[in-house]
Scaffold this motif. Sequence first.
Motif, PDB file in Angstrom:
ATOM      1  N   ASN A 249      14.665   7.702   3.391  1.00  0.00           N
ATOM      2  CA  ASN A 249      14.591   7.339   4.802  1.00  0.00           C
ATOM      3  C   ASN A 249      13.713   6.128   5.099  1.00  0.00           C
ATOM      4  OD1 ASN A 249      16.228   9.585   5.526  1.00  0.00           O
ATOM      5  ND2 ASN A 249      14.425  10.927   5.343  1.00  0.00           N
ATOM      6  N   ALA A 250      13.188   5.497   4.047  1.00  0.00           N
ATOM      7  CA  ALA A 250      12.328   4.312   4.196  1.00  0.00           C
ATOM      8  C   ALA A 250      11.105   4.609   5.065  1.00  0.00           C
ATOM      9  CB  ALA A 250      13.111   3.144   4.767  1.00  0.00           C
ATOM     10  N   GLU A 251      10.602   5.846   4.990  1.00  0.00           N
ATOM     11  CA  GLU A 251       9.427   6.251   5.755  1.00  0.00           C
ATOM     12  C   GLU A 251       8.177   6.088   4.889  1.00  0.00           C
ATOM     13  OE1 GLU A 251       8.859   7.268   8.836  1.00  0.00           O
ATOM     14  OE2 GLU A 251      10.959   7.130   9.497  1.00  0.00           O
TER      15      GLU A 251
ATOM     16  N   VAL B 271       0.833  -1.202   0.000  1.00  0.00           N
ATOM     17  CA  VAL B 271       0.000   0.000   0.000  1.00  0.00           C
ATOM     18  C   VAL B 271       0.870   1.254   0.000  1.00  0.00           C
ATOM     19  CG1 VAL B 271      -1.644   1.356   1.358  1.00  0.00           C
ATOM     20  CG2 VAL B 271      -2.022  -1.099   1.008  1.00  0.00           C
ATOM     21  N   ALA B 272       1.973   1.232   0.755  1.00  0.00           N
ATOM     22  CA  ALA B 272       2.896   2.369   0.739  1.00  0.00           C
ATOM     23  C   ALA B 272       3.484   2.568  -0.649  1.00  0.00           C
ATOM     24  CB  ALA B 272       4.006   2.160   1.762  1.00  0.00           C
ATOM     25  N   GLU B 273       3.859   1.488  -1.294  1.00  0.00           N
ATOM     26  CA  GLU B 273       4.403   1.590  -2.650  1.00  0.00           C
ATOM     27  C   GLU B 273       3.365   2.146  -3.621  1.00  0.00           C
ATOM     28  OE1 GLU B 273       7.736  -2.008  -2.655  1.00  0.00           O
ATOM     29  OE2 GLU B 273       5.672  -2.428  -3.271  1.00  0.00           O
ATOM     30  N   ALA B 274       2.115   1.744  -3.445  1.00  0.00           N
ATOM     31  CA  ALA B 274       1.049   2.266  -4.306  1.00  0.00           C
ATOM     32  C   ALA B 274       0.850   3.762  -4.076  1.00  0.00           C
ATOM     33  CB  ALA B 274      -0.250   1.505  -4.037  1.00  0.00           C
ATOM     34  N   SER B 275       0.841   4.171  -2.813  1.00  0.00           N
ATOM     35  CA  SER B 275       0.678   5.589  -2.497  1.00  0.00           C
ATOM     36  C   SER B 275       1.806   6.427  -3.083  1.00  0.00           C
ATOM     37  CB  SER B 275       0.626   5.798  -0.976  1.00  0.00           C
ATOM     38  OG  SER B 275      -0.553   5.250  -0.427  1.00  0.00           O
ATOM     39  N   ILE B 276       3.028   5.910  -2.982  1.00  0.00           N
ATOM     40  CA  ILE B 276       4.180   6.644  -3.506  1.00  0.00           C
ATOM     41  C   ILE B 276       4.143   6.687  -5.029  1.00  0.00           C
ATOM     42  CG2 ILE B 276       6.695   6.574  -3.755  1.00  0.00           C
ATOM     43  CD1 ILE B 276       5.686   7.714  -1.085  1.00  0.00           C
ATOM     44  N   ALA B 277       3.761   5.594  -5.655  1.00  0.00           N
ATOM     45  CA  ALA B 277       3.662   5.570  -7.122  1.00  0.00           C
ATOM     46  C   ALA B 277       2.634   6.587  -7.606  1.00  0.00           C
ATOM     47  CB  ALA B 277       3.297   4.173  -7.603  1.00  0.00           C
ATOM     48  N   VAL B 278       1.508   6.670  -6.907  1.00  0.00           N
ATOM     49  CA  VAL B 278       0.484   7.647  -7.279  1.00  0.00           C
ATOM     50  C   VAL B 278       0.972   9.067  -6.999  1.00  0.00           C
ATOM     51  CG1 VAL B 278      -1.883   8.414  -6.931  1.00  0.00           C
ATOM     52  CG2 VAL B 278      -1.367   5.983  -6.883  1.00  0.00           C
ATOM     53  N   ALA B 279       1.706   9.249  -5.915  1.00  0.00           N
ATOM     54  CA  ALA B 279       2.259  10.574  -5.613  1.00  0.00           C
ATOM     55  C   ALA B 279       3.188  11.038  -6.730  1.00  0.00           C
ATOM     56  CB  ALA B 279       3.003  10.542  -4.284  1.00  0.00           C
ATOM     57  N   GLU B 280       3.993  10.131  -7.252  1.00  0.00           N
ATOM     58  CA  GLU B 280       4.872  10.471  -8.373  1.00  0.00           C
ATOM     59  C   GLU B 280       4.042  10.882  -9.589  1.00  0.00           C
ATOM     60  OE1 GLU B 280       8.132   7.667  -9.172  1.00  0.00           O
ATOM     61  OE2 GLU B 280       7.724   6.767  -7.217  1.00  0.00           O
ATOM     62  N   ALA B 281       3.001  10.111  -9.870  1.00  0.00           N
ATOM     63  CA  ALA B 281       2.146  10.419 -11.014  1.00  0.00           C
ATOM     64  C   ALA B 281       1.427  11.751 -10.832  1.00  0.00           C
ATOM     65  CB  ALA B 281       1.127   9.292 -11.216  1.00  0.00           C
ATOM     66  N   LYS B 282       0.924  11.985  -9.631  1.00  0.00           N
ATOM     67  CA  LYS B 282       0.189  13.223  -9.366  1.00  0.00           C
ATOM     68  C   LYS B 282       1.099  14.438  -9.476  1.00  0.00           C
ATOM     69  CE  LYS B 282      -3.482  15.554  -7.958  1.00  0.00           C
ATOM     70  NZ  LYS B 282      -2.947  16.913  -8.083  1.00  0.00           N
ATOM     71  N   ALA B 283       2.318  14.334  -8.991  1.00  0.00           N
ATOM     72  CA  ALA B 283       3.252  15.454  -9.049  1.00  0.00           C
ATOM     73  C   ALA B 283       3.584  15.821 -10.487  1.00  0.00           C
ATOM     74  CB  ALA B 283       4.521  15.110  -8.272  1.00  0.00           C
ATOM     75  N   ILE B 284       3.911  14.835 -11.291  1.00  0.00           N
ATOM     76  CA  ILE B 284       4.286  15.115 -12.677  1.00  0.00           C
ATOM     77  C   ILE B 284       3.066  15.516 -13.493  1.00  0.00           C
ATOM     78  CG2 ILE B 284       4.049  12.794 -13.646  1.00  0.00           C
ATOM     79  CD1 ILE B 284       7.006  15.161 -14.266  1.00  0.00           C
TER      80      ILE B 284
ATOM     81  N   TYR C  71       6.335  15.419  -3.575  1.00  0.00           N
ATOM     82  CA  TYR C  71       7.793  15.295  -3.656  1.00  0.00           C
ATOM     83  C   TYR C  71       8.390  14.946  -2.288  1.00  0.00           C
ATOM     84  CZ  TYR C  71       7.877  17.131  -8.411  1.00  0.00           C
ATOM     85  OH  TYR C  71       7.719  17.301  -9.759  1.00  0.00           O
ATOM     86  N   TYR C  72       7.866  15.568  -1.258  1.00  0.00           N
ATOM     87  CA  TYR C  72       8.348  15.286   0.101  1.00  0.00           C
ATOM     88  C   TYR C  72       8.133  13.807   0.450  1.00  0.00           C
ATOM     89  CZ  TYR C  72       8.191  14.941   5.185  1.00  0.00           C
ATOM     90  OH  TYR C  72       8.387  14.530   6.480  1.00  0.00           O
ATOM     91  N   ALA C  73       6.919  13.309   0.171  1.00  0.00           N
ATOM     92  CA  ALA C  73       6.602  11.912   0.507  1.00  0.00           C
ATOM     93  C   ALA C  73       7.489  10.949  -0.272  1.00  0.00           C
ATOM     94  CB  ALA C  73       5.133  11.627   0.225  1.00  0.00           C
ATOM     95  N   VAL C  74       7.701  11.234  -1.547  1.00  0.00           N
ATOM     96  CA  VAL C  74       8.545  10.366  -2.381  1.00  0.00           C
ATOM     97  C   VAL C  74       9.980  10.372  -1.871  1.00  0.00           C
ATOM     98  CG1 VAL C  74       9.508  10.050  -4.693  1.00  0.00           C
ATOM     99  CG2 VAL C  74       7.082  10.613  -4.415  1.00  0.00           C
ATOM    100  N   GLY C  75      10.509  11.557  -1.580  1.00  0.00           N
ATOM    101  CA  GLY C  75      11.881  11.642  -1.085  1.00  0.00           C
ATOM    102  C   GLY C  75      12.060  10.946   0.242  1.00  0.00           C
TER     103      GLY C  75
END
Length: 404
Positions: free
Chosen positions: A394-396, A325-338, A385-389
């Motif tokens: 930091n594996a957060e 679920v974390a990986e899905a959230s981050i993948a969507v965050a990348e898509a949303k940012a771009i 960007y913050y969440a992705v970084g």
Amino acid sequence: MTFVLDIKANRKQTHIIKDDQEAIAIAHQLASKFTQGASDRDREGKVPLEEVNRYSESGLWGITVPKEYGGSFVSNVTLAEVTKIISEADSSLGQIPQNHLYIVESIRLDGTDQQKKFYFDQVLKGKRFGNAFSEIGTKNVADVQTRVTKTGSKYLLNGRKFYSTGALVADWIPVVASNDDHKTVIVILERGTPGLTIIDDWNSFGQRCTGSGTTIIENVEVSEEQIILQFQAFERPTTQGPVAQIIQAAVDVGIAKAALKDTLHYVRNYARPWIDVEIEHGYEDPLTLYNIGQVVIQVHAAEALLRRSGEYIDLANANPTDRTVAEASIAVAEAKAIAAEASILASNKLFELAGTKSTLRQYNLDRHWRNARTHTLHDPARWKYYAVGNFYLNAENPPRHPWL
């Protein structure tokens, strides 16, 4: 003014889509129709009821209903693709069902079996959810002042909402409220419920046809069967947040594609070359070509990340763990940012490259920028960007909520 549009008039039987391929094919068919008149609808700023009816009757509002309840439960790749296709044709129509789809996911994850049977049947019959989620003047978007309070065997609901996208054309109005335990729930009200008032006061310069105005709830009595325990979706790993966000990202990608399409048309047909270069046509200008290439690459990147994020959500659906679920959230965050950046870039470059003539009111091309600027404010890209970084460095894991 209080909205009294008759949403039941001229509605037809709703088609049930059988699979992903049919969903995408129907989306393309609708988009070819919705493109016609999109500019005029934007000028008028009216709620596009006729188009919304056609959209929901097509069956596309029911494609995420689980198969065991009669739906096709398409992949999230397909959900994003359908939203992108419709949004390219008319971004207001792309946005209107986003909260309907969010509620379908909420019911899938945390509805009782009785709620699932009833509401999914309603969806497949063409009934629409709107929303009364967000409030203004509070500390932040998660600070919910609307209250549902237990009184004997019943509950009493009171509050005031803004940004109620879809409520004006909805059969059911889901209201986000805080319960007696200060936990966030969704209370689903039927249109016409005494004490429920929907006001047509949306006056943004962008997404003008979404009708995202005010909803007032005054001493509305509800039963426990109308309450979805939404907070549970964020106390365990679920795809509730990523599903909410991929729809937002898809709307932005659709806006970017629409702006790019018009850029190519106007540059090819109207742009003149600059005086310092010896060429005959504006479409031969080397700096124009450079900038066109920049926009095309950005839009294609946004499309690719959008599809990738859908794949991650589908994986998380099949195996919902903290990690997936974390990986899905981050993948969507990348898509949303771009996607946010691509929509702003494409809609801005349109005028720079097409030239002064493109600013004439008769073309109404500024609607792309207005729509992009308005819709991308929904979830700020800087926090993506913050969440992705933080995830990669930091594996957060990202926080669990509807905005990530």
